[in-house]
Design an enzyme around this catalytic site. Sequence first.
Site, PDB file in Angstrom:
ATOM      1  N   GLY A 151       0.841  -1.188   0.000  1.00 52.48           N
ATOM      2  CA  GLY A 151       0.000   0.000   0.000  1.00 52.48           C
ATOM      3  C   GLY A 151       0.873   1.234   0.000  1.00 52.48           C
ATOM      4  O   GLY A 151       1.993   1.235   0.532  1.00 52.48           O
ATOM      5  N   GLY A 152       0.385   2.342  -0.595  1.00 52.05           N
ATOM      6  CA  GLY A 152       1.155   3.568  -0.634  1.00 52.05           C
ATOM      7  C   GLY A 152       2.501   3.342  -1.291  1.00 52.05           C
ATOM      8  O   GLY A 152       2.584   2.846  -2.419  1.00 52.05           O
ATOM      9  N   ASP A 153       3.599   3.714  -0.618  1.00 47.82           N
ATOM     10  CA  ASP A 153       4.940   3.506  -1.162  1.00 47.82           C
ATOM     11  C   ASP A 153       5.657   2.365  -0.442  1.00 47.82           C
ATOM     12  O   ASP A 153       6.884   2.347  -0.354  1.00 47.82           O
ATOM     13  CB  ASP A 153       5.762   4.792  -1.079  1.00 47.82           C
ATOM     14  CG  ASP A 153       5.925   5.286   0.364  1.00 47.82           C
ATOM     15  OD1 ASP A 153       5.234   4.754   1.247  1.00 47.82           O
ATOM     16  OD2 ASP A 153       6.747   6.188   0.591  1.00 47.82           O
ATOM     17  N   GLU A 154       4.900   1.403   0.063  1.00 44.85           N
ATOM     18  CA  GLU A 154       5.464   0.260   0.770  1.00 44.85           C
ATOM     19  C   GLU A 154       5.352  -1.004  -0.085  1.00 44.85           C
ATOM     20  O   GLU A 154       4.279  -1.309  -0.618  1.00 44.85           O
ATOM     21  CB  GLU A 154       4.761   0.036   2.108  1.00 44.85           C
ATOM     22  CG  GLU A 154       4.963   1.163   3.095  1.00 44.85           C
ATOM     23  CD  GLU A 154       4.234   0.929   4.401  1.00 44.85           C
ATOM     24  OE1 GLU A 154       4.640   1.505   5.420  1.00 44.85           O
ATOM     25  OE2 GLU A 154       3.234   0.173   4.402  1.00 44.85           O
TER      26      GLU A 154
END
Length: 543
Positions: free
Chosen positions: A462-465
């Site tokens: 999720g996001g930048d993970e």
Amino acid sequence: METESEPYVRLATLRQLHRVVADLNTARSLADTLQTVADGVVAGLGYELACVNLVRPDGDLVVAAFAGSAAAEALITGRVGSRESWERRLSMGEAWGELRFIPHTEGWVLIEDDVPQWHTEGPDPRFEDEWHPQDRLYAPMYASGGGRELLGVISVDRPRNGRKPGPWGQEALQMYASQAAIAISNARLRANMQRALVRLEREQQALRASEESFRQAFEYAPSGMAIAEMGGDQHGRLLRTNDALCRLLGRPASAMRRYSFADLVHPEDVGTLLRTSAEGGRAELRLGRRDGTYVWVSLRNSVVADTADGPRFLLTHVEDIEDRKRHELQLAHRASHDALTGLPNSAELRARLSARLCERPHAAYASDIESLDAAYDGGFGTDGFAFGAVGGRPYDHHVHTIAPDDEIDDGTKGLAVLFCDLDGFKSINDRFGHQTGDAVLVEVARRLTTGVRDGDTVARLGGDEFVVLADGLGAADAADLAVRLRNAIILPIRVGGRGVRVGASFGIGWASCGMSVEEVLQSADQRMYVEKRSRAKVHRRAG
């Protein structure tokens, strides 16, 4: 956004559509079927007018049935439109799947063609999706099989709600047109069979009439049919296949007689075939084509007798369901993969981790083995499988996942979990916008995927993970992998003519039986933050 009542409206529409489709198969003649098709559009799909244009033997289309207006029915029923004019209409306008919509703003070019039509004048639409009296919507009907033979066209007018049909309405009309095409094909087939029976009855050859009827139904069925032996040494061998099945599998009839379905089925689907009952059995599986590819089909079996006391045979109906299966697989992929990067999503990552872990730690499992061995005095079968159980749970020969020791390199290999968080990604979003940020995420996903081995998993949490699952690594191997991936990520990324950079922090955790999925991910996440803070301190000291 879907309103609260919309699902109930759809359910009611589906029920009504089910009723009108059922009526299609009860009509006795082709003429009755065509009128039932027109009536079903008005009764079940919410249109005030419906016209069925049927392809004649010469290729032109005749208005064969009309519903919704007695005046219009009297005016245009029986009139003919040329094939050229119809092909022009079906090639222009907006493609709604198989449907063709020609808005009133484009319809002026059709005024001079010879297609029979009925419409009235009306004001310009007051809102975007309002139906105009001169709007045209066509639903082509194609015969089953790969040739896409045009059987006819359903034209509709004046939706009762005054609006152009949305995706749901378009799909309902397209589904109905497909069912109508099947009903028309079946009506024609029934008509051919009835004519054959009449000829045979006049010649007083009742037995041959039955055989001819079956032969025509078998040979000219739009979907695949096969007859196989039952019992004996040749059980299951294909005795006869129709042209539709031969075309579907790309094999001539002479070659098909050398096989059984067990020879043609995909290795993964053999169990499904064996579990299928001969009498009334159904199965969905893959059959092999001549070119080495496989096609998804639905098999439906029934048992027939050659004579009253003669041998029994297996009659199998084979329906091509490749498109439906492909759609189902696409939906399953969308549910388990990230829409932006195409990587496995959080749910899929957790599922893959969960499949590798059990509730018992490796030490407890080894202790259970020793206790069981002592209790049964080495009681293992000659095939090497334990026949006992511990704690009420039978041994399932699960290969336990254990974690290497970070301090001691004893050669232990484990399932490494690399938790990746991008550094500086927020500033890219803030400076250049989310479109650039999305392009960066896609490129990072590509570099991560390129940097791992086949069989490893790269997922977007999720996001930048991101998370990487890499099995069979030691502690040093995992550290080397993290360095390689970090070095690949920090290279400049070209987006919109500019180069941007992001950093990456990696935390290396280890999956081990006895841990939950969340514990594994949390461990890697915590180690990532330790690394991120330590690197930040190094930068501050360097500054």
